[in-house]
Write a protein that holds these residues in place. Structure first.
Motif, PDB file in Angstrom:
ATOM      1  N   TRP A 256      71.951  73.430  35.920  1.00  0.00           N
ATOM      2  CA  TRP A 256      72.260  74.857  35.973  1.00  0.00           C
ATOM      3  C   TRP A 256      72.490  75.352  37.397  1.00  0.00           C
ATOM      4  CZ3 TRP A 256      73.601  78.153  32.264  1.00  0.00           C
ATOM      5  CH2 TRP A 256      73.587  79.506  32.540  1.00  0.00           C
ATOM      6  N   ALA A 257      71.668  74.943  38.332  1.00  0.00           N
ATOM      7  CA  ALA A 257      71.774  75.430  39.714  1.00  0.00           C
ATOM      8  C   ALA A 257      73.064  74.967  40.390  1.00  0.00           C
ATOM      9  CB  ALA A 257      70.562  74.983  40.532  1.00  0.00           C
ATOM     10  N   ASN A 258      73.694  73.947  39.835  1.00  0.00           N
ATOM     11  CA  ASN A 258      74.945  73.456  40.409  1.00  0.00           C
ATOM     12  C   ASN A 258      76.164  74.264  39.978  1.00  0.00           C
ATOM     13  OD1 ASN A 258      73.642  71.340  41.754  1.00  0.00           O
ATOM     14  ND2 ASN A 258      73.695  70.085  39.909  1.00  0.00           N
ATOM     15  N   TYR A 259      76.015  75.112  38.975  1.00  0.00           N
ATOM     16  CA  TYR A 259      77.123  75.952  38.532  1.00  0.00           C
ATOM     17  C   TYR A 259      77.275  77.131  39.487  1.00  0.00           C
ATOM     18  CZ  TYR A 259      76.624  73.565  33.986  1.00  0.00           C
ATOM     19  OH  TYR A 259      76.541  72.640  32.986  1.00  0.00           O
ATOM     20  N   ASP A 260      78.509  77.540  39.722  1.00  0.00           N
ATOM     21  CA  ASP A 260      78.702  78.745  40.533  1.00  0.00           C
ATOM     22  C   ASP A 260      78.381  79.968  39.670  1.00  0.00           C
ATOM     23  OD1 ASP A 260      81.058  79.590  39.078  1.00  0.00           O
ATOM     24  OD2 ASP A 260      82.294  78.313  40.338  1.00  0.00           O
ATOM     25  N   ASP A 261      78.259  81.123  40.322  1.00  0.00           N
ATOM     26  CA  ASP A 261      77.841  82.334  39.613  1.00  0.00           C
ATOM     27  C   ASP A 261      78.808  82.731  38.495  1.00  0.00           C
ATOM     28  OD1 ASP A 261      75.581  82.435  41.144  1.00  0.00           O
ATOM     29  OD2 ASP A 261      76.196  84.167  42.349  1.00  0.00           O
ATOM     30  N   ASP A 262      80.098  82.525  38.693  1.00  0.00           N
ATOM     31  CA  ASP A 262      81.066  82.861  37.643  1.00  0.00           C
ATOM     32  C   ASP A 262      80.849  81.998  36.397  1.00  0.00           C
ATOM     33  OD1 ASP A 262      82.273  84.846  39.145  1.00  0.00           O
ATOM     34  OD2 ASP A 262      83.917  83.566  39.847  1.00  0.00           O
ATOM     35  N   LYS A 263      80.616  80.718  36.613  1.00  0.00           N
ATOM     36  CA  LYS A 263      80.383  79.812  35.482  1.00  0.00           C
ATOM     37  C   LYS A 263      79.078  80.174  34.773  1.00  0.00           C
ATOM     38  CE  LYS A 263      81.386  75.222  34.155  1.00  0.00           C
ATOM     39  NZ  LYS A 263      82.434  74.299  34.443  1.00  0.00           N
ATOM     40  N   LYS A 264      78.032  80.447  35.560  1.00  0.00           N
ATOM     41  CA  LYS A 264      76.757  80.861  34.954  1.00  0.00           C
ATOM     42  C   LYS A 264      76.952  82.135  34.135  1.00  0.00           C
ATOM     43  CE  LYS A 264      73.769  79.065  38.616  1.00  0.00           C
ATOM     44  NZ  LYS A 264      72.927  79.442  39.754  1.00  0.00           N
TER      45      LYS A 264
ATOM     46  N   VAL B  40      64.915  87.322  22.252  1.00  0.00           N
ATOM     47  CA  VAL B  40      64.416  86.880  23.567  1.00  0.00           C
ATOM     48  C   VAL B  40      65.548  86.248  24.364  1.00  0.00           C
ATOM     49  CG1 VAL B  40      62.916  85.211  24.743  1.00  0.00           C
ATOM     50  CG2 VAL B  40      62.000  86.620  22.888  1.00  0.00           C
ATOM     51  N   LEU B  41      66.302  85.355  23.746  1.00  0.00           N
ATOM     52  CA  LEU B  41      67.395  84.680  24.451  1.00  0.00           C
ATOM     53  C   LEU B  41      68.521  85.641  24.817  1.00  0.00           C
ATOM     54  CD1 LEU B  41      67.648  81.279  22.532  1.00  0.00           C
ATOM     55  CD2 LEU B  41      66.600  81.730  24.763  1.00  0.00           C
ATOM     56  N   THR B  42      68.838  86.548  23.911  1.00  0.00           N
ATOM     57  CA  THR B  42      69.898  87.527  24.176  1.00  0.00           C
ATOM     58  C   THR B  42      69.499  88.460  25.307  1.00  0.00           C
ATOM     59  OG1 THR B  42      70.700  87.413  21.902  1.00  0.00           O
ATOM     60  CG2 THR B  42      71.260  89.397  23.150  1.00  0.00           C
ATOM     61  N   ASP B  43      68.278  88.956  25.263  1.00  0.00           N
ATOM     62  CA  ASP B  43      67.806  89.850  26.331  1.00  0.00           C
ATOM     63  C   ASP B  43      67.798  89.122  27.676  1.00  0.00           C
ATOM     64  OD1 ASP B  43      67.470  91.796  24.410  1.00  0.00           O
ATOM     65  OD2 ASP B  43      65.282  91.689  24.375  1.00  0.00           O
ATOM     66  N   TRP B  44      67.323  87.868  27.674  1.00  0.00           N
ATOM     67  CA  TRP B  44      67.293  87.101  28.910  1.00  0.00           C
ATOM     68  C   TRP B  44      68.705  86.856  29.445  1.00  0.00           C
ATOM     69  CZ3 TRP B  44      69.352  82.062  29.064  1.00  0.00           C
ATOM     70  CH2 TRP B  44      69.309  81.480  30.339  1.00  0.00           C
ATOM     71  N   ALA B  45      69.613  86.430  28.577  1.00  0.00           N
ATOM     72  CA  ALA B  45      70.981  86.121  29.009  1.00  0.00           C
ATOM     73  C   ALA B  45      71.667  87.378  29.551  1.00  0.00           C
ATOM     74  CB  ALA B  45      71.784  85.528  27.852  1.00  0.00           C
ATOM     75  N   THR B  46      71.459  88.498  28.897  1.00  0.00           N
ATOM     76  CA  THR B  46      72.062  89.770  29.343  1.00  0.00           C
ATOM     77  C   THR B  46      71.526  90.154  30.703  1.00  0.00           C
ATOM     78  OG1 THR B  46      72.311  90.450  27.035  1.00  0.00           O
ATOM     79  CG2 THR B  46      72.430  92.177  28.715  1.00  0.00           C
ATOM     80  N   GLU B  47      70.196  90.078  30.859  1.00  0.00           N
ATOM     81  CA  GLU B  47      69.565  90.448  32.133  1.00  0.00           C
ATOM     82  C   GLU B  47      69.967  89.479  33.244  1.00  0.00           C
ATOM     83  OE1 GLU B  47      65.105  90.525  33.992  1.00  0.00           O
ATOM     84  OE2 GLU B  47      65.352  91.324  31.948  1.00  0.00           O
ATOM     85  N   ALA B  48      69.983  88.192  32.953  1.00  0.00           N
ATOM     86  CA  ALA B  48      70.352  87.191  33.967  1.00  0.00           C
ATOM     87  C   ALA B  48      71.808  87.362  34.396  1.00  0.00           C
ATOM     88  CB  ALA B  48      70.109  85.790  33.422  1.00  0.00           C
ATOM     89  N   ALA B  49      72.682  87.696  33.466  1.00  0.00           N
ATOM     90  CA  ALA B  49      74.093  87.923  33.804  1.00  0.00           C
ATOM     91  C   ALA B  49      74.221  89.156  34.694  1.00  0.00           C
ATOM     92  CB  ALA B  49      74.927  88.076  32.534  1.00  0.00           C
ATOM     93  N   PHE B  50      73.451  90.190  34.371  1.00  0.00           N
ATOM     94  CA  PHE B  50      73.475  91.420  35.172  1.00  0.00           C
ATOM     95  C   PHE B  50      73.011  91.139  36.602  1.00  0.00           C
ATOM     96  CE2 PHE B  50      71.408  95.329  36.710  1.00  0.00           C
ATOM     97  CZ  PHE B  50      72.496  96.198  36.647  1.00  0.00           C
ATOM     98  N   GLU B  51      72.002  90.301  36.740  1.00  0.00           N
ATOM     99  CA  GLU B  51      71.478  89.953  38.074  1.00  0.00           C
ATOM    100  C   GLU B  51      72.479  89.161  38.897  1.00  0.00           C
ATOM    101  OE1 GLU B  51      67.735  87.991  37.451  1.00  0.00           O
ATOM    102  OE2 GLU B  51      66.766  89.812  36.707  1.00  0.00           O
ATOM    103  N   LEU B  52      73.407  88.483  38.261  1.00  0.00           N
ATOM    104  CA  LEU B  52      74.425  87.725  38.979  1.00  0.00           C
ATOM    105  C   LEU B  52      75.527  88.610  39.550  1.00  0.00           C
ATOM    106  CD1 LEU B  52      74.918  84.624  36.652  1.00  0.00           C
ATOM    107  CD2 LEU B  52      73.875  84.655  38.916  1.00  0.00           C
ATOM    108  N   GLU B  53      75.661  89.805  39.002  1.00  0.00           N
ATOM    109  CA  GLU B  53      76.738  90.699  39.465  1.00  0.00           C
ATOM    110  C   GLU B  53      76.489  91.209  40.864  1.00  0.00           C
ATOM    111  OE1 GLU B  53      77.242  93.770  36.542  1.00  0.00           O
ATOM    112  OE2 GLU B  53      77.912  92.356  35.058  1.00  0.00           O
TER     113      GLU B  53
END
Length: 144
Positions: A87-95, A131-144
Motif C-alpha cells: 500500500w505505501a508504494n502506491y502514489d496518492d492518486d492510486k490510493k 466500518v470499511l466505507t467510513d474508513w475508505a471515505t475518511e482516508a480518501a479525504f485525508e489524501l486530498e
C-alpha cells in the motif's frame, strides 16, 4: 468403460504435476503495509487479505488441481489489482482510486461468492461494510 475411467484417473493424477507458483507469503517490508485502525485491519485480514495481500492462508484444497489453479489465479489477480501489503508504494492518486472503489466493491462483489462458499467467516456484515466505507471515505479525504 474401464478404459475411460483409467484415462480420467491418469488425467486427474497427471494434472497434479502442473504447478501454479503463487506463494502464500511474499516477503514484505513492514513500512510498505497498509496502516489503518485495528478494527479496519481486523476486517480486512478476515475478509480481504487472502487475495489482496502478500499474506495468504491457502486452504487444503488449494493443493489439488484444478481447484488449485482457480484459487491461486484469484490470489494472483487480487494481488495484482490491489495489494494491502504494498500500500505505501502506491502514489496518492492510486490510493485515492482504490479507496473510492472499496465501498462499491464490498456492496456488489467482494468477497467473491466463490470464496465465501468455503470461508463463511469472511462474509461482511452491514456493520463491517459501514466500518470499511467510513474508513475508505475518511482516508480518501485525508489524501486530498
Amino acid at each position: 468403460m474401464k478404459k475411460v475411467l483409467i484415462i480420467v484417473l491418469l488425467v486427474v493424477v497427471g494434472i497434479q504435476f502442473i504447478p501454479m507458483n503463487v506463494p502464500a507469503e511474499v516477503p514484505t517490508k513492514a513500512e510498505d503495509e497498509l496502516e489503518a485502525p485495528e478494527e479496519v485491519l481486523a476486517i480486512l485480514k478476515r475478509s480481504c487479505f487472502d487475495c489482496h495481500s502478500n499474506h495468504t492462508t491457502y486452504p487444503w484444497y488449494s493443493s489439488v488441481a484444478p481447484v488449485s489453479w482457480f484459487t491461486k489465479m484469484h490470489v494472483k489477480e487480487g494481488r495484482e489489482h490491489m495489494n494491502f501489503s504494498t500500500w505505501a508504494n502506491y502514489d496518492d492518486d492510486k490510493k485515492a482510486g482504490y479507496l473510492d472503489k472499496i465501498p462499491k466493491a464490498i456492496k456488489s462483489k467482494m468477497p467473491l461468492p466463490s470464496y465465501l462458499i468455503m470461508h463463511a467467516d469472511a462474509k461482511l456484515s452491514d456493520a463491517d461494510k459501514k466500518v470499511l466505507t467510513d474508513w475508505a471515505t475518511e482516508a480518501a479525504f485525508e489524501l486530498e
